[in-house]
Structures are given as structure tokens and as C-alpha cells.
Design an enzyme around this catalytic site. Structure first.
Site, PDB file in Angstrom:
ATOM      1  N   CYS A  19      31.444  31.983  34.386  1.00  0.00           N
ATOM      2  CA  CYS A  19      32.414  31.695  33.172  1.00  0.00           C
ATOM      3  C   CYS A  19      31.628  30.761  32.553  1.00  0.00           C
ATOM      4  O   CYS A  19      31.548  29.625  33.000  1.00  0.00           O
ATOM      5  CB  CYS A  19      33.578  31.317  33.724  1.00  0.00           C
ATOM      6  SG  CYS A  19      34.464  32.891  34.680  1.00  0.00           S
ATOM      7  N   TYR A  21      32.993  28.123  30.641  1.00  0.00           N
ATOM      8  CA  TYR A  21      33.736  27.061  30.531  1.00  0.00           C
ATOM      9  C   TYR A  21      34.187  26.357  31.701  1.00  0.00           C
ATOM     10  O   TYR A  21      34.945  25.654  32.111  1.00  0.00           O
ATOM     11  CB  TYR A  21      34.962  27.077  29.733  1.00  0.00           C
ATOM     12  CG  TYR A  21      35.570  28.203  30.244  1.00  0.00           C
ATOM     13  CD1 TYR A  21      36.485  28.454  31.548  1.00  0.00           C
ATOM     14  CD2 TYR A  21      36.250  29.367  29.064  1.00  0.00           C
ATOM     15  CE1 TYR A  21      37.389  29.677  32.096  1.00  0.00           C
ATOM     16  CE2 TYR A  21      36.980  30.237  29.754  1.00  0.00           C
ATOM     17  CZ  TYR A  21      37.650  30.350  31.074  1.00  0.00           C
ATOM     18  OH  TYR A  21      38.241  31.597  31.478  1.00  0.00           O
ATOM     19  N   ARG A 135      34.216  34.945  30.166  1.00  0.00           N
ATOM     20  CA  ARG A 135      34.415  35.390  31.659  1.00  0.00           C
ATOM     21  C   ARG A 135      33.333  36.560  32.071  1.00  0.00           C
ATOM     22  O   ARG A 135      33.729  37.648  31.820  1.00  0.00           O
ATOM     23  CB  ARG A 135      35.782  35.817  32.148  1.00  0.00           C
ATOM     24  CG  ARG A 135      36.776  34.520  31.838  1.00  0.00           C
ATOM     25  CD  ARG A 135      38.203  34.591  32.725  1.00  0.00           C
ATOM     26  NE  ARG A 135      38.039  34.801  34.018  1.00  0.00           N
ATOM     27  CZ  ARG A 135      37.893  33.565  34.829  1.00  0.00           C
ATOM     28  NH1 ARG A 135      37.905  32.333  34.060  1.00  0.00           N
ATOM     29  NH2 ARG A 135      37.665  33.848  36.210  1.00  0.00           N
ATOM     30  N   CYS A 256      52.525  20.624  39.160  1.00  0.00           N
ATOM     31  CA  CYS A 256      52.240  19.406  39.411  1.00  0.00           C
ATOM     32  C   CYS A 256      51.768  18.780  38.269  1.00  0.00           C
ATOM     33  O   CYS A 256      52.098  17.514  38.098  1.00  0.00           O
ATOM     34  CB  CYS A 256      50.938  19.432  40.139  1.00  0.00           C
ATOM     35  SG  CYS A 256      50.086  17.671  40.663  1.00  0.00           S
ATOM     36  N   CYS A 277      42.824  15.969  45.037  1.00  0.00           N
ATOM     37  CA  CYS A 277      43.072  16.876  43.933  1.00  0.00           C
ATOM     38  C   CYS A 277      41.875  17.739  43.672  1.00  0.00           C
ATOM     39  O   CYS A 277      40.877  17.348  43.754  1.00  0.00           O
ATOM     40  CB  CYS A 277      43.491  16.001  42.622  1.00  0.00           C
ATOM     41  SG  CYS A 277      43.670  16.963  41.315  1.00  0.00           S
ATOM     42  N   ASP A 278      42.194  18.997  43.357  1.00  0.00           N
ATOM     43  CA  ASP A 278      40.977  19.788  43.052  1.00  0.00           C
ATOM     44  C   ASP A 278      40.369  19.393  41.760  1.00  0.00           C
ATOM     45  O   ASP A 278      39.096  19.759  41.492  1.00  0.00           O
ATOM     46  CB  ASP A 278      41.355  21.217  42.797  1.00  0.00           C
ATOM     47  CG  ASP A 278      42.421  21.649  41.876  1.00  0.00           C
ATOM     48  OD1 ASP A 278      43.098  20.642  41.549  1.00  0.00           O
ATOM     49  OD2 ASP A 278      42.549  22.779  41.193  1.00  0.00           O
ATOM     50  N   CYS A 318      53.970   6.010  25.150  1.00  0.00           N
ATOM     51  CA  CYS A 318      55.021   6.836  25.764  1.00  0.00           C
ATOM     52  C   CYS A 318      56.551   6.167  26.019  1.00  0.00           C
ATOM     53  O   CYS A 318      57.362   6.963  26.003  1.00  0.00           O
ATOM     54  CB  CYS A 318      54.745   7.308  27.244  1.00  0.00           C
ATOM     55  SG  CYS A 318      52.886   8.126  26.932  1.00  0.00           S
ATOM     56  N   CYS A 327      57.570  15.738  28.510  1.00  0.00           N
ATOM     57  CA  CYS A 327      56.151  15.468  28.567  1.00  0.00           C
ATOM     58  C   CYS A 327      55.719  14.637  30.103  1.00  0.00           C
ATOM     59  O   CYS A 327      54.632  15.056  30.652  1.00  0.00           O
ATOM     60  CB  CYS A 327      55.558  14.863  27.482  1.00  0.00           C
ATOM     61  SG  CYS A 327      53.582  14.347  27.410  1.00  0.00           S
TER      62      CYS A 327
END
Length: 374
Positions: A19, A21, A135, A256, A277-278, A318, A327
Site C-alpha cells: 500500500c 501510504y 492498495r 482511543c 502505542c502502535d 483548545c 474534540c
């Protein structure tokens, strides 16, 4: 003790597709060791041992990649047999999920996932001309036909599945086309994620880059058709919109990236190395190795690195934003640079503002009808 959420990369970042991206391929390029190969059964057994020692109540084990089916069906069968053979004095209940590109799905995989009640996420970017643009397989050919064939096998075996769609700059104007394609094909559980630019690159420079302007356009067009179906009594599951309604109901979002603060996840690479975290499976965020380190020690390391604490910071803009409650600053990955004493503003801030201004009254309307049982 909170439920454990374990994400395992049994084939590291290796994949049978190319892929254009792919963030995880880029992530590998930014590590000292590009690939950790295939996870051994011994390492998997050690993961289960650690869970049984540390966990309580429930544990969700999700598999991701690269492409996690490259570990082979025997790897997963062995894991199921090992869990069944272990003593489980805490009576931990296991739930399983896997995120696959769908390329390897056959009768054997579908039968196994059905038997063990896996939730299967399949990556599909929409109809053929949209999906095949980015893809492609290792030979540069589109993968649409093969993925659809795999989805039909999941349906044949009554495997619970959902669709994961990457929103790129090129596809952002096709939101309604993608939605209607899924609806026509009876694919009613949908998740859309923003395409990530390469690490250390200024966002917006790639042909596939998703700019805030394009993302706002996508969210608005997708919401319009979702809203019309909801009003007609046909509320399709859109993870983002559904999580917004959870927030309106005073509940924490299950997604998450919508909580505003990083969760305490465990991402385990094929060699047993563990990350928070991935999106941050990088050398500087290494927590330890599951073969030598217990969860308690690695949790201490997470705190020493400040991974969760840094994400708790709120950008100055924020604090006065009327949409912050919805958000919450968004995913940390889109707020970099994040340091011990500052955080960037979310790259898609303007997209969220524009979308909320446009959609909020109708979102509230759908929410009120949902809670009233209409």
C-alpha cells in the site's frame, strides 16, 4: 485493575501487499531493526503467561501488522490450545480481534475465526477504482477482487467483521460514494481513519496526503448521508459518529484517538519488545521485552518516559474552544511535537471545527432519537 488491552504484531511490520501510504512501513524505516520477523510460539506462550500473572477480569488480544496472517494459522491454533491448557485462577476472559488486509482470507481462516469468535477488521478503501489506487499487491496489481472474495467468506462462516477505510486526499471527495458502496454491499460497520504522512515530514507533501480542508469536506459529506439514513430509521455504524454520541451521553469514547489522553496499551512486537502505542513502536519508546520484563516494570517505564502524562497537555487554543468537549484535542499522533511541557495543536483542528459547526445540531438530533428509542 483495568482490563488489559494487548496488541500483538506477530509478523512485525512484514506484509504481502504494498500500500502506497503505509505508515507502518515508514515506521520500520525509523527503527534500528527494520523487521523482527515472525513471533515464535515460545514468545507467544510467554505473552499468555504474563497476562495470566498480571491480568484480571478480561483481556482483549488484538493482532495487527504489517499483516498478521503471515504468522500462519498454526500460530493462532497453538495459541488457542496453549490458553486452554493453562491454569487460570483469576478466571480471565479472553476476547480476540485481528486487523487484516484481507489478502490471505480463505475457508480455513474464516472457519477458525468463527470458532474462536474473533472480531475481524478488514482494510477496504471503497469501490474498486478507489481501493486499487493505493492498495496494491507486491506485483503492483489491485487487490479489490481478492479482498471482496475474503469478505464473502467471512459472511459465509458468520464471522463478525468491520471495515477499516483509510481516508486519503484523493478519496476525500468520494465520501458519499464510499458510504453508498458499503451500504449497497450490506457492509454496515465502518471505521474511517486519517491517512498519516511519513514521520518527520511536514504534512501535506505526499500525493495521497489528507489536508485539513479535504478532511473537513469528507466528514461533512459522509455525515450528510449517514444522517439521512439515521432519520429514516436505518442507523449504520460509523465509529467516529457513534463515539461522538457516546460523548454526548456522558460516556467515555471507546476509540482511543477520541479520548484526548493516550490509553495504557501494550503493543508487542514479534521479538517480544513492548511499546506504548502502535503509532509509537519506535526505539525511543521501548518499554521492555515481554520475555524478560513483567507488566509492572514496563508500566513503571511508561511513566518514566512520560508517554501518557505528556498527552494530557492541552494546547492553549483548545482552552477556549467551544468544541473541545467533543474534540478533546484529538490523537496525540496528530499533535506532534509533544514534549514534557508542551503540545502542538491537532493538524486537523480546522477540519473538526468546521465539521462541528456544520453537523452538531443534526448530530444532537440523532442522539436524542437514539436515546429515546426511536
Amino acid at each position: 485493575m483495568p482490563a488489559l488491552s494487548i496488541l500483538i504484531k506477530p509478523a512485525s511490520g512484514n506484509c504481502n501487499m504494498r500500500c502506497k501510504y503505509c505508515f507502518y512501513a515508514d515506521e520500520q524505516e525509523h527503527r534500528e531493526i527494520f523487521s523482527h520477523g515472525i513471533m515464535s510460539k515460545d514468545t507467544m506462550h510467554r505473552v499468555i503467561d504474563r497476562i495470566l500473572e498480571y491480568g484480571d477480569h478480561t483481556c482483549t488480544i488484538a493482532f495487527q501488522g504489517g499483516e498478521p496472517t503471515l504468522a500462519g494459522l498454526e500460530f493462532y491454533e497453538d495459541m488457542a490450545e496453549y490458553i486452554a491448557s493453562c491454569e487460570n485462577p483469576r478466571r480471565i476472559r479472553f476476547a480476540y480481534a485481528i486487523q487484516t488486509n484481507g489478502y490471505n482470507i480463505d475457508e480455513n481462516w474464516a472457519e477458525f475465526w468463527a470458532k474462536h469468535r474473533y472480531l475481524v477488521g478488514v482494510s477496504l478503501d471503497g469501490p474498486r477504482e478507489i481501493h486499487d489506487r493505493y492498495r496494491q499487491d507486491a506485483a503492483g496489481k489491485g487487490t479489490f477482487n481478492r479482498i471482496i472474495k475474503g469478505i464473502r467468506l467471512l459472511e459465509k462462516y458468520h464471522v463478525e467483521y468491520n471495515i477499516l477505510t483509510v481516508v486519503t486526499g484523493a478519496t476525500a471527495r468520494s465520501g458519499q460514494k464510499i458510504y453508498n458502496f458499503f451500504k449497497k454491499n450490506h457492509i454496515h460497520y465502518q471505521q474511517y481513519i486519517e491517512c498519516l504522512d511519513p514521520i518527520d515530514e511536514t504534512p501535506g507533501g505526499q500525493e495521497y496526503s489528507l489536508t485539513p480542508e479535504k478532511y473537513e469536506e469528507f466528514l461533512k459529506s459522509m455525515f450528510d448521508v449517514w444522517y439521512l439514513d439515521a432519520k429514516a430509521g436505518n442507523l449504520l455504524y460509523n465509529r467516529y459518529f457513534q463515539n461522538l454520541m457516546l460523548i454526548l451521553n456522558g460516556q467515555p469514547p471507546e476509540s482511543c484517538n477520541m479520548r484526548g489522553v493516550c490509553g495504557r496499551q501494550w503493543v508487542i512486537e514479534a521479538d517480544g519488545s513492548v511499546y506504548p502505542c502502535d503509532f509509537y513502536a519506535l526505539d525511543q519508546w521501548l518499554l521492555g521485552n515481554i520475555r524478560e520484563d513483567g507488566f509492572e516494570n514496563m508500566e513503571q517505564r511508561r511513566d518514566e518516559l512520560g508517554f501518557v502524562q505528556w498527552s494530557e497537555q492541552i494546547h492553549e487554543d483548545c482552552r477556549s474552544c467551544r468544541w473541545f468537549a467533543l474534540c478533546r484535542g484529538g490523537c496525540r499522533r496528530n499533535r506532534e511535537p509533544v514534549t514534557c511541557d508542551s503540545t502542538g495543536k491537532n493538524y486537523y483542528c480546522s477540519a473538526y471545527k468546521g465539521f462541528f459547526e456544520y453537523a452538531y445540531p443534526r448530530l444532537w438530533e440523532v442522539y436524542r432519537e437514539a436515546v429515546s428509542g426511536k
